[in-house]
Each structure stands twice: as C-alpha cells, then as structure tokens.
Design an enzyme around this catalytic site. Structure first.
Site, PDB file in Angstrom:
ATOM      1  N   VAL A  93       0.834  -1.211   0.000  1.00  0.00           N
ATOM      2  CA  VAL A  93       0.000   0.000   0.000  1.00  0.00           C
ATOM      3  C   VAL A  93       0.866   1.258   0.000  1.00  0.00           C
ATOM      4  O   VAL A  93       0.621   2.202  -0.764  1.00  0.00           O
ATOM      5  CB  VAL A  93      -0.952   0.013   1.225  1.00  0.00           C
ATOM      6  CG1 VAL A  93      -1.745   1.309   1.273  1.00  0.00           C
ATOM      7  CG2 VAL A  93      -1.890  -1.184   1.185  1.00  0.00           C
TER       8      VAL A  93
ATOM      9  N   HIS B   4     -14.655   0.845   9.054  1.00  0.00           N
ATOM     10  CA  HIS B   4     -14.010   0.164   7.922  1.00  0.00           C
ATOM     11  C   HIS B   4     -13.829  -1.315   8.299  1.00  0.00           C
ATOM     12  O   HIS B   4     -12.716  -1.809   8.442  1.00  0.00           O
ATOM     13  CB  HIS B   4     -12.669   0.836   7.616  1.00  0.00           C
ATOM     14  CG  HIS B   4     -11.920   0.189   6.479  1.00  0.00           C
ATOM     15  ND1 HIS B   4     -12.416   0.069   5.215  1.00  0.00           N
ATOM     16  CD2 HIS B   4     -10.683  -0.390   6.445  1.00  0.00           C
ATOM     17  CE1 HIS B   4     -11.538  -0.550   4.443  1.00  0.00           C
ATOM     18  NE2 HIS B   4     -10.477  -0.844   5.168  1.00  0.00           N
TER      19      HIS B   4
ATOM     20  N   ARG C 280      -3.983  -8.406   6.606  1.00  0.00           N
ATOM     21  CA  ARG C 280      -4.606  -9.684   6.975  1.00  0.00           C
ATOM     22  C   ARG C 280      -4.386 -10.736   5.890  1.00  0.00           C
ATOM     23  O   ARG C 280      -4.077 -10.411   4.743  1.00  0.00           O
ATOM     24  CB  ARG C 280      -6.103  -9.508   7.250  1.00  0.00           C
ATOM     25  CG  ARG C 280      -6.938  -9.062   6.097  1.00  0.00           C
ATOM     26  CD  ARG C 280      -8.423  -9.093   6.451  1.00  0.00           C
ATOM     27  NE  ARG C 280      -9.198  -8.194   5.617  1.00  0.00           N
ATOM     28  CZ  ARG C 280     -10.524  -8.194   5.548  1.00  0.00           C
ATOM     29  NH1 ARG C 280     -11.221  -9.044   6.279  1.00  0.00           N
ATOM     30  NH2 ARG C 280     -11.160  -7.337   4.775  1.00  0.00           N
TER      31      ARG C 280
HETATM   32  N1  LIG Z   1      -7.465   1.467   5.552  1.00  0.00           N
HETATM   33  C1  LIG Z   1      -7.537   0.807   4.401  1.00  0.00           C
HETATM   34  O1  LIG Z   1      -8.429   1.036   3.596  1.00  0.00           O
HETATM   35  C2  LIG Z   1      -6.482  -0.220   4.078  1.00  0.00           C
HETATM   36  C3  LIG Z   1      -6.357  -0.728   2.792  1.00  0.00           C
HETATM   37  C4  LIG Z   1      -5.345  -1.663   2.512  1.00  0.00           C
HETATM   38  C5  LIG Z   1      -4.472  -2.061   3.520  1.00  0.00           C
HETATM   39  N2  LIG Z   1      -4.630  -1.543   4.749  1.00  0.00           N
HETATM   40  C6  LIG Z   1      -3.708  -1.884   5.830  1.00  0.00           C
HETATM   41  O2  LIG Z   1      -2.455  -1.245   5.542  1.00  0.00           O
HETATM   42  C7  LIG Z   1      -1.403  -1.965   6.176  1.00  0.00           C
HETATM   43  C8  LIG Z   1      -0.290  -2.256   5.170  1.00  0.00           C
HETATM   44  O3  LIG Z   1      -0.739  -3.143   4.183  1.00  0.00           O
HETATM   45  P1  LIG Z   1       0.289  -3.658   3.059  1.00  0.00           P
HETATM   46  O4  LIG Z   1      -0.484  -4.519   2.155  1.00  0.00           O
HETATM   47  O5  LIG Z   1       1.031  -2.496   2.522  1.00  0.00           O
HETATM   48  O6  LIG Z   1       1.271  -4.549   3.951  1.00  0.00           O
HETATM   49  P2  LIG Z   1       2.819  -4.900   3.623  1.00  0.00           P
HETATM   50  O7  LIG Z   1       3.185  -6.026   4.503  1.00  0.00           O
HETATM   51  O8  LIG Z   1       2.995  -5.030   2.166  1.00  0.00           O
HETATM   52  O9  LIG Z   1       3.601  -3.584   4.083  1.00  0.00           O
HETATM   53  C9  LIG Z   1       3.671  -3.172   5.401  1.00  0.00           C
HETATM   54  C10 LIG Z   1       5.046  -2.567   5.615  1.00  0.00           C
HETATM   55  O10 LIG Z   1       5.099  -2.007   6.924  1.00  0.00           O
HETATM   56  C11 LIG Z   1       6.458  -2.137   7.332  1.00  0.00           C
HETATM   57  N3  LIG Z   1       6.566  -1.925   8.775  1.00  0.00           N
HETATM   58  C12 LIG Z   1       6.233  -2.770   9.778  1.00  0.00           C
HETATM   59  N4  LIG Z   1       6.508  -2.206  10.969  1.00  0.00           N
HETATM   60  C13 LIG Z   1       7.026  -0.984  10.713  1.00  0.00           C
HETATM   61  C14 LIG Z   1       7.506   0.063  11.528  1.00  0.00           C
HETATM   62  N5  LIG Z   1       7.495  -0.014  12.863  1.00  0.00           N
HETATM   63  N6  LIG Z   1       7.956   1.187  10.928  1.00  0.00           N
HETATM   64  C15 LIG Z   1       7.983   1.293   9.577  1.00  0.00           C
HETATM   65  N7  LIG Z   1       7.546   0.319   8.751  1.00  0.00           N
HETATM   66  C16 LIG Z   1       7.073  -0.805   9.318  1.00  0.00           C
HETATM   67  C17 LIG Z   1       6.846  -3.540   6.890  1.00  0.00           C
HETATM   68  O11 LIG Z   1       8.240  -3.706   6.866  1.00  0.00           O
HETATM   69  C18 LIG Z   1       6.184  -3.594   5.523  1.00  0.00           C
HETATM   70  O12 LIG Z   1       7.075  -3.223   4.500  1.00  0.00           O
HETATM   71  C19 LIG Z   1      -2.062  -3.210   6.763  1.00  0.00           C
HETATM   72  O13 LIG Z   1      -2.328  -3.027   8.131  1.00  0.00           O
HETATM   73  C20 LIG Z   1      -3.343  -3.341   5.979  1.00  0.00           C
HETATM   74  O14 LIG Z   1      -4.344  -4.048   6.678  1.00  0.00           O
HETATM   75  C21 LIG Z   1      -5.614  -0.658   5.053  1.00  0.00           C
HETATM   76  O1  LIG Z   2      -9.180  -5.845   3.506  1.00  0.00           O
HETATM   77  C1  LIG Z   2      -8.183  -5.509   4.149  1.00  0.00           C
HETATM   78  O2  LIG Z   2      -7.787  -6.129   5.139  1.00  0.00           O
HETATM   79  C2  LIG Z   2      -7.349  -4.357   3.686  1.00  0.00           C
HETATM   80  C3  LIG Z   2      -8.136  -3.100   3.528  1.00  0.00           C
HETATM   81  O3  LIG Z   2      -8.758  -2.714   4.712  1.00  0.00           O
HETATM   82  C4  LIG Z   2      -9.079  -3.143   2.381  1.00  0.00           C
HETATM   83  O4  LIG Z   2     -10.262  -2.869   2.574  1.00  0.00           O
HETATM   84  O5  LIG Z   2      -8.615  -3.429   1.250  1.00  0.00           O
END
Ligand SMILES: NC(=O)c1ccc[n+]([C@@H]2O[C@H](COP(=O)([O-])OP(=O)(O)OC[C@H]3O[C@@H](n4cnc5c(N)ncnc54)[C@H](O)[C@@H]3O)[C@@H](O)[C@H]2O)c1
Ligand SMILES: O=C(O)C[C@H](O)C(=O)O
Length: 309
Positions: A11, A175, A82
C-alpha cells in the site's frame, strides 16, 4: 510540499507512486523498518521519472526519521495486512504497537504534519494516533470510507452498466466487514437515485458485495489489496496539498456529529489544506442511524482493547 509515507510495502509504495506521478510533493520520503526496502523502492520509482516525466524527488529511509523532518503530510501504512479468513480487527495486537511508535516518531520530527492513517484496524488505529499524538483532531484522518465508497461505485457500475465516474455514492461507519454502511438510498447516477434502476435484490447484493470488498480481494490475492487503497490515500493527499475541498468519507474524531462522541468513525468530510475541515451531515434516516450506532458500538469495543495492550 513535503510528504512522507511510512511503510514501503504494497500500500505504501503504491500510494507513493501515485503521489510522485501526480507531483503532489517536491520531496517524498518513503520510510520502512525493513533494511533497504524503502531505499530500493524509492530508487526504482525515481528511475520511472525519466520515463513518466515527473519532478518529485523520492528519498528512501530505513527507519531514519530525521529524513522525514518538516513533512506537511504523513501517510501511515506500516503494519501487518490480513491473510484470507482473518478480520481486520485481528491485526490490532501487532499493529497498535507499530502505529503508536510511528506516530510518536512523526510527531517529534514533523509537529505540524497532517496525518493520514491507513493501517488496520483503521478506525481504532486512527483513534490511537489521535490520542497518542494529542494533535488537533482536524489533522488526523483515517482512510477507509474513501476506498469503500470507490468499491461501492464499482459494484453499482457493474449492475448499472455505467461509468463509476458518473456515480455519487458513499459508505459511512466503520471500515470493517460488518461495520461499514453503504448508503444506497442516497446514491445517485448523476442526479437520479440509483434505486430507480435496481431491484431490491440487486440493491441487497451491491451492499453485501461492497461490505466484503476487502475480504473478497484478500481471498483472491492471498494478502489484502493495494492498488485502490494506495490511490485512495493519494487522493486524500492531493485534496490537502492542492486545497481542493473535496468531499470524501474519512474516519475522523466525532464530538456529537452523527450522534456519536469520543470515537473516530467514517463520515463525509471536506478535505483541504487544514486537514479535515468540516463534517457534512447527510441526514441519515432512522434505519441508517441505527446501523451507524451499531457500527460505533463495535468500533468502541475495539478501542477498549487498546487499554489492555
Ligand atoms: N485502511 C484501508 O483502507 C487499508 C487498505 C489496505 C491495507 N490496509 C492496511 O495497511 C497496512 C499495510 O498493508 P500492506 O499490504 O502495505 O502490507 P505490507 O506487509 O505489504 O507492508 C507493510 C510494511 O510495513 C512495514 N513496517 C512494519 N513495521 C514498521 C515500523 N514499525 N515502521 C515502519 N515500517 C514498518 C513492513 O516492513 C512492511 O514493508 C495493513 O495493516 C493493511 O491491513 C488498510
Ligand atoms: O481488507 C483488508 O484487510 C485491507 C483493507 O482494509 C481493504 O479494505 O482493502
């Protein structure tokens, strides 16, 4: 403008890529705790500048917050995503510690920044960022409803056979798979209510598919989504840095609005140079308000879990 994206995973990197391509910042810092990851992705993205023709300077950093100093906007994406079969709420144990530490570091180096929280469970992580930093509430924005509303428009467009760009439709509330509320009664195709063109059964299907949009993608991909989440984060950054005053559903601190207080939850807001500038009252009917209250109860019980960690 200087923008920082914390977390250079799926992300964070996608969000940064969108920010760079749209030249939303002169300087863009990508920071991650994993050695070399942010530097590598920053260099890779910088090497697209000659091909795509953008001027944003992208800097990578392995956990060196001095590089983020003086950021105007910070997007927090650090934390676990997740896996299929999990809920977002199950991530709280690990992600609360990560988001708290990141928010404190950001505050030290960029005390005037507007913070956009993306890490899950997003409503509770937004509440945590607000309480951990003590920043004015208008500078803490949770990104969830912006994405959920885009997914709602996608589902509607599939049934209507129309362009998602011609739709106005918002998702409010939490969310979460069971806490988000797609406001189908208020959705329009240009100015015509979408309910005029859809059977009751189609409407129920669209709402249900929107609510599990993230879970559906997680099952297909094996981890959660990133293209639309990254684009949604960048859209909020754009509205801030260009002071566009666009209306998005965002997770913000409520003080009586929509009948709730001491909670961060998704409502329509105006996003501009001061962060979220105004909550817009969409006038929920009794059924919608009941769903909103139920959503607030679920998010509040997750916020209570923070006290036990
Ligand atoms: N709010 C939304 O709509 C939404 C949408 C998609 C994903 N997400 C959330 O976003 C987060 C990231 O998702 P992703 O797919 O990019 O995961 P990912 O595993 O690809 O990336 C997460 C990154 O965070 C880094 N990280 C972990 N601890 C850290 C710290 N203390 N300081 C700096 N970096 C750190 C990891 O090294 C990793 O590179 C997840 O919690 C996911 O559930 C939320
Ligand atoms: O579904 C998830 O866990 C990641 C994020 O919140 C999303 O809606 O894509």
């Amino acid at each position: 403008m200087k923008v920082t994206v914390v977390g250079a995973g799926a992300v964070g990197a996608t969000c940064a890529d969108n920010i760079a391509r749209a030249e939303l910042a002169q300087e863009l810092v990508l920071l991650d705790i994993k050695e070399g990851l942010a530097e590598g992705k920053a260099q890779d993205m910088m090497q697209t500048a000659a091909l795509l023709g953008f001027d944003t300077r992208i800097v990578g950093s392995t956990n060196d917050y001095s590089k983020t100093a003086g950021s105007d906007v910070v997007v927090i994406t650090s934390g676990l995503p997740r896996k299929p079969g999990m809920t977002r709420e199950e991530l709280i144990g690990t992600n609360a510690g990560i988001v708290r530490g990141v928010a404190e570091n950001i505050l030290k180096h960029s005390p005037n920044a507007i913070i956009i929280v993306i890490s899950n469970p997003m409503d509770t992580m937004t509440y945590l960022a607000l309480t951990a930093t003590g920043l004015p509430k208008n500078r803490i924005i949770g990104m969830g409803g912006t994405l959920d509303s885009a997914r709602f428009k996608y589902q509607l467009s599939q049934h209507l056979g129309c362009s998602p760009a011609d739709l106005n439709a918002v998702v409010v509330g939490g969310h979460g798979d069971t806490t988000m509320i797609p406001l189908i009664r208020q959705a329009t195709w240009n100015s015509a209510p979408v309910t005029k063109f859809l059977s009751e059964e189609q409407q129920k299907q669209i709402v249900a598919d929107t609510m599990v949009g993230g879970a559906t993608l997680t099952k297909l991909i094996g981890t959660s989504a990133w293209y639309a989440p990254g684009a949604a984060g960048a859209a909020l950054v754009e509205s801030i840095v260009r002071d566009q005053k666009k209306l998005f559903t965002c997770c913000v601190s409520l003080n009586g609005e929509y009948g709730q207080k001491d909670i961060c939850l998704g409502v329509p807001v105006i996003i501009g140079k001061s962060g979220w500038e105004k909550i817009v009252d969409f006038g929920l009917n009794a059924d919608e308000q009941a769903l909103f209250n139920k959503s607030a109860d679920a998010v509040r019980s997750m916020n209570d879990v923070l006290k036990t960690l």
